[in-house]
Design an enzyme around this catalytic site. Structure first.
Site, short mmCIF file in Angstrom:
data_model
loop_
_atom_site.label_atom_id
_atom_site.label_comp_id
_atom_site.label_asym_id
_atom_site.label_seq_id
_atom_site.Cartn_x
_atom_site.Cartn_y
_atom_site.Cartn_z
CG LEU A 50 -31.13 1.37 -17.00
CD1 LEU A 50 -30.01 0.89 -16.09
CD2 LEU A 50 -31.73 2.65 -16.45
CG ASP A 51 -30.46 -4.85 -18.73
OD1 ASP A 51 -29.81 -4.59 -19.75
OD2 ASP A 51 -30.12 -5.71 -17.89
N PRO A 52 -34.16 -2.96 -20.33
CG PRO A 52 -35.02 -3.73 -22.37
CD PRO A 52 -33.80 -3.79 -21.50
CB ALA A 54 -32.88 -1.61 -15.17
#
Length: 324
Positions: A50-52, A54
């Site tokens: 999960l993107d930083p 997000a």
């Protein structure tokens, strides 16, 4: 000045799935390592990054659960995003440089028309600021060097899509997006494409994953909450290993057949054909692994070791003995 010696953490076998509400600004691996340290787990992994930038649902797998983490990579995801209209950035989110601004004159009726174009099977061109690799190098590394790489469009599916004008604190116009989508969908790209379809452009200012597979945000625990807990309270947050197998058909074997199955030997029975089976022992009741059934034959897949099974049973027994 004498350096303070590092405290060595005594690792231990920990088995199960922890649903973390990942905080903003932390990579998935950093979040995993923090939780692994808090639980003192020996082995851990996650079910996809999960993107930083997000937040939200990040299933973390410990011990025997890591054997089945790959099964969750294909799970559908649901996201809640906010996109600012009228401004495009180099990255598609608030971290990038502004590359274009346009006036905004958008109605909900226009949005409803656009939503239909982005529901169902669609194609997306992956963003340059992504972890996809070309010649062993991540696309975002090329992007940082100012190099644009041609990316073929990919097939993804948006199962459900809700888009509405958002009420935000600033004077900027924005939309709120709720999207349930297949794996590999880029919500940043979806936000940008919706902005283009509305004629004004857009970039994401917030992204939160609210579901992945059968796991939802309401089941998650925050990192801050975990840090405030005792070790036993942290262990109590773990879901059992078979939480990763909710769609698997259940087959239970007696003691003799369970032992043979664990040795990798196929078993015969009157089971209907099934591609995904979770196999359990009758006594003691315990998950043994996964399998498939073809023509009445139970074919072993990923198996737990007798050591794993014993540790899982001991962990469950300890949890049951804890005072409520």
């Amino acid at each position: 000045m004498t350096a303070t010696p590092r405290v060595r953490v005594a690792r231990r076998p920990v088995h199960g799935v922890l649903l973390l509400d990942k905080p903003l600004g932390l990579s998935s691996n950093d979040a995993l390592q923090k939780v692994k340290w808090l639980l003192r787990g020996e082995k851990a992994g996650h079910t996809g990054t999960l993107d930083p930038l997000a937040t939200g649902v990040l299933p973390l797998c410990f011990g025997a659960a890591t054997k089945f983490s790959q099964l969750h990579l294909d799970a559908d995801k649901t996201y809640l995003a906010v996109a600012r209209l009228g401004v495009k950035t180099s990255t598609g989110d608030a971290e990038g440089d502004v590359i274009e601004t346009r006036p905004v004159a958008v109605t909900q009726s226009q949005i409803d028309t656009v939503v239909r174009r982005f529901t169902g099977p669609i194609q997306q061109v992956p963003p340059m600021y992504s972890a996809l690799k070309r010649d062993g190098k991540a696309l975002y590394e090329y992007a940082r060097e100012g190099i644009e790489i041609e990316r073929p469009a990919r097939d993804v599916e948006i199962f459900q899509l809700e888009v509405a004008l958002a009420e935000v604190e600033s004077a900027h116009e924005a939309i709120k997006i709720i999207a349930k989508c297949s794996k590999g969908t880029y919500i940043r790209t979806l936000g940008e494409d919706i902005g283009e379809a509305l004629g004004c452009g857009a970039h994401l200012t917030g992204l939160r994953r609210i579901a992945t597979g059968d796991f939802v945000i309401g089941q998650c625990v925050t990192l801050a909450a975990l840090e405030a807990m005792t070790e036993d309270e942290r262990l109590a947050c773990l879901l059992p290993v078979d939480a990763l197998l909710p769609q698997h058909r259940r087959v239970t074997l007696d003691t003799e057949n369970a032992g043979r199955f664990l040795s990798g030997v196929r078993r015969r029975g009157d089971w209907p054909d099934a591609a995904h089976v979770a196999v359990y022992s009758e006594n003691p009741p315990a998950l043994l692994g996964t399998a498939q059934v073809k023509s009445g034959e139970l074919i072993p897949g990923r198996l737990l070791s007798p050591l794993d099974i014993g540790q899982i049973l001991a962990q469950a027994q300890k949890a049951e003995s804890q005072p409520i």
